[in-house]
Design a protein around this motif. Sequence first.
Motif, PDB file in Angstrom:
ATOM      1  N   UNK A 149     -10.261 -20.366   8.547  1.00 48.63           N
ATOM      2  CA  UNK A 149     -11.098 -20.280   9.884  1.00 48.63           C
ATOM      3  C   UNK A 149     -10.432 -19.633  10.931  1.00 48.63           C
ATOM      4  N   UNK A 150     -10.531 -18.499  11.268  1.00 52.32           N
ATOM      5  CA  UNK A 150      -9.972 -17.790  12.142  1.00 52.32           C
ATOM      6  C   UNK A 150     -10.495 -17.421  13.786  1.00 52.32           C
ATOM      7  N   UNK A 151     -10.117 -18.045  14.605  1.00 50.71           N
ATOM      8  CA  UNK A 151     -10.306 -17.581  15.867  1.00 50.71           C
ATOM      9  C   UNK A 151      -9.934 -16.189  16.317  1.00 50.71           C
ATOM     10  N   UNK A 152     -10.640 -15.165  16.106  1.00 48.21           N
ATOM     11  CA  UNK A 152     -10.296 -13.888  15.975  1.00 48.21           C
ATOM     12  C   UNK A 152     -10.258 -13.191  17.437  1.00 48.21           C
ATOM     13  N   UNK A 153      -9.756 -11.919  17.323  1.00 52.11           N
ATOM     14  CA  UNK A 153      -9.510 -11.355  18.773  1.00 52.11           C
ATOM     15  C   UNK A 153     -10.754 -10.861  19.247  1.00 52.11           C
ATOM     16  N   UNK A 154     -10.927 -10.812  20.423  1.00 52.40           N
ATOM     17  CA  UNK A 154     -12.359 -10.655  21.302  1.00 52.40           C
ATOM     18  C   UNK A 154     -12.595  -9.323  20.924  1.00 52.40           C
ATOM     19  N   UNK A 155     -11.808  -8.397  20.707  1.00 51.20           N
ATOM     20  CA  UNK A 155     -12.221  -6.835  20.485  1.00 51.20           C
ATOM     21  C   UNK A 155     -12.181  -6.792  18.889  1.00 51.20           C
ATOM     22  N   UNK A 156     -12.239  -7.786  18.011  1.00 51.86           N
ATOM     23  CA  UNK A 156     -12.323  -7.952  16.839  1.00 51.86           C
ATOM     24  C   UNK A 156     -11.061  -7.046  15.955  1.00 51.86           C
ATOM     25  N   UNK A 157      -9.907  -6.932  16.664  1.00 53.37           N
ATOM     26  CA  UNK A 157      -8.764  -6.188  15.978  1.00 53.37           C
ATOM     27  C   UNK A 157      -8.290  -7.417  15.160  1.00 53.37           C
ATOM     28  N   UNK A 158      -8.655  -7.432  14.034  1.00 58.31           N
ATOM     29  CA  UNK A 158      -8.270  -8.487  12.959  1.00 58.31           C
ATOM     30  C   UNK A 158      -7.665  -7.911  11.489  1.00 58.31           C
ATOM     31  N   UNK A 159      -7.363  -6.651  11.566  1.00 55.53           N
ATOM     32  CA  UNK A 159      -7.099  -5.956  10.139  1.00 55.53           C
ATOM     33  C   UNK A 159      -5.729  -6.570   9.737  1.00 55.53           C
ATOM     34  N   UNK A 160      -4.893  -7.311  10.553  1.00 55.18           N
ATOM     35  CA  UNK A 160      -3.784  -7.767  10.106  1.00 55.18           C
ATOM     36  C   UNK A 160      -3.897  -8.877   8.855  1.00 55.18           C
ATOM     37  N   UNK A 161      -5.076  -9.574   8.821  1.00 51.30           N
ATOM     38  CA  UNK A 161      -5.207 -10.683   8.270  1.00 51.30           C
ATOM     39  C   UNK A 161      -5.701 -10.073   6.644  1.00 51.30           C
ATOM     40  N   UNK A 162      -6.035  -8.764   6.212  1.00 51.94           N
ATOM     41  CA  UNK A 162      -6.454  -8.237   5.047  1.00 51.94           C
ATOM     42  C   UNK A 162      -5.484  -8.390   4.122  1.00 51.94           C
ATOM     43  N   UNK A 163      -4.270  -8.004   4.326  1.00 53.52           N
ATOM     44  CA  UNK A 163      -3.078  -8.248   2.926  1.00 53.52           C
ATOM     45  C   UNK A 163      -3.109  -9.899   2.635  1.00 53.52           C
ATOM     46  N   UNK A 164      -3.670 -10.817   3.347  1.00 54.67           N
ATOM     47  CA  UNK A 164      -3.710 -11.977   2.937  1.00 54.67           C
ATOM     48  C   UNK A 164      -4.756 -12.450   2.039  1.00 54.67           C
ATOM     49  N   UNK A 165      -5.881 -11.682   1.661  1.00 55.42           N
ATOM     50  CA  UNK A 165      -6.999 -11.911   1.129  1.00 55.42           C
ATOM     51  C   UNK A 165      -6.537 -11.623  -0.423  1.00 55.42           C
ATOM     52  N   UNK A 166      -7.427 -12.644  -0.900  1.00 55.52           N
ATOM     53  CA  UNK A 166      -7.152 -12.930  -2.508  1.00 55.52           C
ATOM     54  C   UNK A 166      -7.379 -11.449  -3.116  1.00 55.52           C
ATOM     55  N   UNK A 167      -8.487 -10.886  -2.770  1.00 56.51           N
ATOM     56  CA  UNK A 167      -8.743  -9.332  -3.435  1.00 56.51           C
ATOM     57  C   UNK A 167      -7.897  -8.357  -2.885  1.00 56.51           C
ATOM     58  N   UNK A 168      -6.943  -8.739  -2.005  1.00 56.53           N
ATOM     59  CA  UNK A 168      -5.822  -7.556  -1.877  1.00 56.53           C
ATOM     60  C   UNK A 168      -4.491  -8.334  -2.357  1.00 56.53           C
ATOM     61  N   UNK A 169      -4.521  -9.231  -3.177  1.00 62.07           N
ATOM     62  CA  UNK A 169      -3.249  -9.895  -3.643  1.00 62.07           C
ATOM     63  C   UNK A 169      -2.723 -11.283  -2.995  1.00 62.07           C
ATOM     64  N   UNK A 170      -3.319 -11.609  -2.042  1.00 62.68           N
ATOM     65  CA  UNK A 170      -3.153 -12.587  -1.139  1.00 62.68           C
ATOM     66  C   UNK A 170      -3.466 -14.019  -1.488  1.00 62.68           C
TER      67      UNK A 170
END
Length: 329
Positions: A149-170
Amino acid sequence: MVKVKNLYFSDKKWFISVIFLFYFLFLYWSFVYFFPRKSFKAAENVEHNTYHQVHIIGKAAIGQYLWSHLFNGSLDIIDKGFFQNGNKTIDNIIFTYYSGPGYIQNSIPQEIQFLVLIINGRTFKHVLKAKEWLDFLPEIHSLKKTAIILLGNEKCENHWILPYMKSKGGIIDILFIVYDSALIDNKEIFQWPLGVATWLPNESKESLAEYLSILQDSDFTLNPVGENTECYRIYEAAALGSIPIIEDNMTPGLCVSPLRLLKKFNPPFIFVKSWKTLHEVLQTDNFNFENIIEQRIKLLLWYDIFKKNIVTYFLNILKESFFSFTLSQ
């Protein structure tokens, strides 16, 4: 926060209280039996005699909203809040909650199999700390499934977390993210409500009581756009039956469709595109004295159902991702 008081019976609080209670009891009965509820479909293939253990580690303030406001969970406060622990069983899942500055990577239980980690990604500094936790997770060798559960950036600049997703090998199986991010696909990434604010240590019980009293005494609470359209004040006002008047405009950044999670549940809020129209809105027959009481009670009932629906939404996603294979055995 701008306070808009009732102008008609300000000197008759006892009368208002009696009328408010009467309406509440009547509408609550009507609401329970007749109000159309919008609920998420229950998860299928649930074995009611099977219990599963999920650990929740709260390293962001929104963890308190999940545990205390949505789950209605209690907390054991240890060493003046340095450690905060709780246990709650909901729908065949035993949740154990850990929060407080005393819980760091090396002090959490090492036998965790199913984890919900709550982190802050609002600023660059917060992202660095969040990454420390995400980079540590592979060291928990018993870990089978991870939800964030991520308290995201207010401008929705959250692409830094994508490499940690299971679909990306994270390592992240599912991600719940605050604010209207374009990353949300309702398959792997889901939206999460911001909730109420957590009061800072330099705040006092008196200042909190004064703020809550102002909200409770106000028929309406104005919510101008800030860095994002969604703000804590919307939820705080709804919890106390003060009708939010929301400036419903897009903010700069990468966010899309402001307040889409709240709007999905048809909230009894007032949305305006311009504050110039506010006077006209408040002059309609919908906001005479009797209707205001009814609208405030409707808001309280709506918010209670909203919280229950969010819990159902969360549990269903968690069950499907964490336990669908286990439950089918």
